[in-house]
Design a protein around this motif. Structure first.
Motif, PDB file in Angstrom:
ATOM      1  N   LYS A  39       0.815  -1.218   0.000  1.00  0.00           N
ATOM      2  CA  LYS A  39       0.000   0.000   0.000  1.00  0.00           C
ATOM      3  C   LYS A  39       0.847   1.265   0.000  1.00  0.00           C
ATOM      4  O   LYS A  39       0.436   2.285  -0.525  1.00  0.00           O
ATOM      5  N   ALA A  40       2.042   1.196   0.554  1.00  0.00           N
ATOM      6  CA  ALA A  40       2.905   2.372   0.575  1.00  0.00           C
ATOM      7  C   ALA A  40       3.645   2.554  -0.749  1.00  0.00           C
ATOM      8  O   ALA A  40       4.154   3.627  -1.029  1.00  0.00           O
ATOM      9  N   ASN A  41       3.702   1.518  -1.559  1.00  0.00           N
ATOM     10  CA  ASN A  41       4.518   1.563  -2.777  1.00  0.00           C
ATOM     11  C   ASN A  41       3.756   1.899  -4.054  1.00  0.00           C
ATOM     12  O   ASN A  41       4.356   2.220  -5.052  1.00  0.00           O
ATOM     13  N   GLY A  42       2.476   1.748  -4.081  1.00  0.00           N
ATOM     14  CA  GLY A  42       1.775   2.019  -5.333  1.00  0.00           C
ATOM     15  C   GLY A  42       0.416   1.372  -5.365  1.00  0.00           C
ATOM     16  O   GLY A  42      -0.180   1.099  -4.342  1.00  0.00           O
ATOM     17  N   GLY A  43      -0.049   1.126  -6.551  1.00  0.00           N
ATOM     18  CA  GLY A  43      -1.394   0.627  -6.723  1.00  0.00           C
ATOM     19  C   GLY A  43      -1.465  -0.703  -7.431  1.00  0.00           C
ATOM     20  O   GLY A  43      -0.498  -1.444  -7.506  1.00  0.00           O
ATOM     21  N   ILE A  44      -2.640  -0.946  -7.957  1.00  0.00           N
ATOM     22  CA  ILE A  44      -2.924  -2.195  -8.659  1.00  0.00           C
ATOM     23  C   ILE A  44      -3.168  -1.877 -10.123  1.00  0.00           C
ATOM     24  O   ILE A  44      -3.874  -0.929 -10.443  1.00  0.00           O
ATOM     25  N   TRP A  45      -2.595  -2.667 -10.989  1.00  0.00           N
ATOM     26  CA  TRP A  45      -2.880  -2.575 -12.423  1.00  0.00           C
ATOM     27  C   TRP A  45      -3.727  -3.779 -12.797  1.00  0.00           C
ATOM     28  O   TRP A  45      -3.511  -4.882 -12.306  1.00  0.00           O
ATOM     29  N   ARG A  46      -4.665  -3.563 -13.683  1.00  0.00           N
ATOM     30  CA  ARG A  46      -5.478  -4.654 -14.229  1.00  0.00           C
ATOM     31  C   ARG A  46      -5.096  -4.831 -15.685  1.00  0.00           C
ATOM     32  O   ARG A  46      -5.116  -3.876 -16.449  1.00  0.00           O
ATOM     33  N   VAL A  47      -4.729  -6.057 -16.027  1.00  0.00           N
ATOM     34  CA  VAL A  47      -4.305  -6.374 -17.390  1.00  0.00           C
ATOM     35  C   VAL A  47      -5.157  -7.529 -17.884  1.00  0.00           C
ATOM     36  O   VAL A  47      -5.239  -8.570 -17.232  1.00  0.00           O
ATOM     37  N   THR A  48      -5.807  -7.344 -19.024  1.00  0.00           N
ATOM     38  CA  THR A  48      -6.636  -8.391 -19.614  1.00  0.00           C
ATOM     39  C   THR A  48      -5.904  -9.007 -20.800  1.00  0.00           C
ATOM     40  O   THR A  48      -5.355  -8.288 -21.641  1.00  0.00           O
ATOM     41  N   ILE A  74     -11.276 -15.066 -14.365  1.00  0.00           N
ATOM     42  CA  ILE A  74     -11.369 -15.769 -15.645  1.00  0.00           C
ATOM     43  C   ILE A  74     -12.738 -15.522 -16.256  1.00  0.00           C
ATOM     44  O   ILE A  74     -13.760 -15.674 -15.592  1.00  0.00           O
ATOM     45  N   ASP A  75     -12.749 -15.140 -17.516  1.00  0.00           N
ATOM     46  CA  ASP A  75     -13.979 -14.943 -18.288  1.00  0.00           C
ATOM     47  C   ASP A  75     -13.999 -16.000 -19.385  1.00  0.00           C
ATOM     48  O   ASP A  75     -13.451 -15.806 -20.460  1.00  0.00           O
ATOM     49  N   ASP A  76     -14.619 -17.144 -19.071  1.00  0.00           N
ATOM     50  CA  ASP A  76     -14.646 -18.257 -20.028  1.00  0.00           C
ATOM     51  C   ASP A  76     -15.424 -17.916 -21.297  1.00  0.00           C
ATOM     52  O   ASP A  76     -15.103 -18.411 -22.373  1.00  0.00           O
ATOM     53  N   ASN A  77     -16.456 -17.082 -21.165  1.00  0.00           N
ATOM     54  CA  ASN A  77     -17.264 -16.735 -22.335  1.00  0.00           C
ATOM     55  C   ASN A  77     -16.442 -16.038 -23.408  1.00  0.00           C
ATOM     56  O   ASN A  77     -16.635 -16.264 -24.599  1.00  0.00           O
ATOM     57  N   ASN A  78     -15.539 -15.156 -22.988  1.00  0.00           N
ATOM     58  CA  ASN A  78     -14.711 -14.412 -23.940  1.00  0.00           C
ATOM     59  C   ASN A  78     -13.300 -14.969 -24.047  1.00  0.00           C
ATOM     60  O   ASN A  78     -12.469 -14.404 -24.753  1.00  0.00           O
ATOM     61  N   ARG A  79     -13.027 -16.074 -23.319  1.00  0.00           N
ATOM     62  CA  ARG A  79     -11.703 -16.711 -23.335  1.00  0.00           C
ATOM     63  C   ARG A  79     -10.618 -15.719 -22.934  1.00  0.00           C
ATOM     64  O   ARG A  79      -9.571 -15.606 -23.562  1.00  0.00           O
ATOM     65  N   GLN A  80     -10.887 -14.948 -21.852  1.00  0.00           N
ATOM     66  CA  GLN A  80      -9.926 -13.954 -21.371  1.00  0.00           C
ATOM     67  C   GLN A  80      -9.726 -14.103 -19.863  1.00  0.00           C
ATOM     68  O   GLN A  80     -10.567 -14.648 -19.162  1.00  0.00           O
ATOM     69  N   VAL A  81      -8.611 -13.586 -19.405  1.00  0.00           N
ATOM     70  CA  VAL A  81      -8.323 -13.533 -17.975  1.00  0.00           C
ATOM     71  C   VAL A  81      -7.859 -12.112 -17.656  1.00  0.00           C
ATOM     72  O   VAL A  81      -7.102 -11.518 -18.416  1.00  0.00           O
TER      73      VAL A  81
END
Length: 84
Positions: free
Chosen positions: A25-34, A71-78
């Protein structure tokens, strides 16, 4: 795609998240990558990897920690949740 984890319950996840969050929490944030499931590596919470993209100043790569994934199985993505 192979997804392995020692986390077996929601309580396990909450405990692990609390530990990781306290550290980062002191170092930065969260990135979301699909990405496509077919191209995704074996996933293990807490593992590290290098993200390389011309965006966000990461053209030479940036090391990140896998905090979670959906996991999104419908779109085959994570969707990966990565800590800086």
């Amino acid at each position: 795609m192979d997804a392995q984890s020692l986390l077996r319950s929601a309580a396990d996840v909450a405990t692990a998240f609390g530990r990781v969050f306290a550290i980062v929490k002191a170092n930065g944030g969260i990135w979301r990558v699909t990405c496509d499931i077919d191209g995704a590596p074996s996933l293990q919470i807490g593992s590290t990897g290098k993200l390389t993209t011309p965006r966000f100043g990461c053209s030479s790569g940036r090391h990140l920690v896998l905090a979670g994934y959906e996991i999104d199985d419908n779109n085959r993505q994570v969707t990966l949740r990565l800590y800086l």
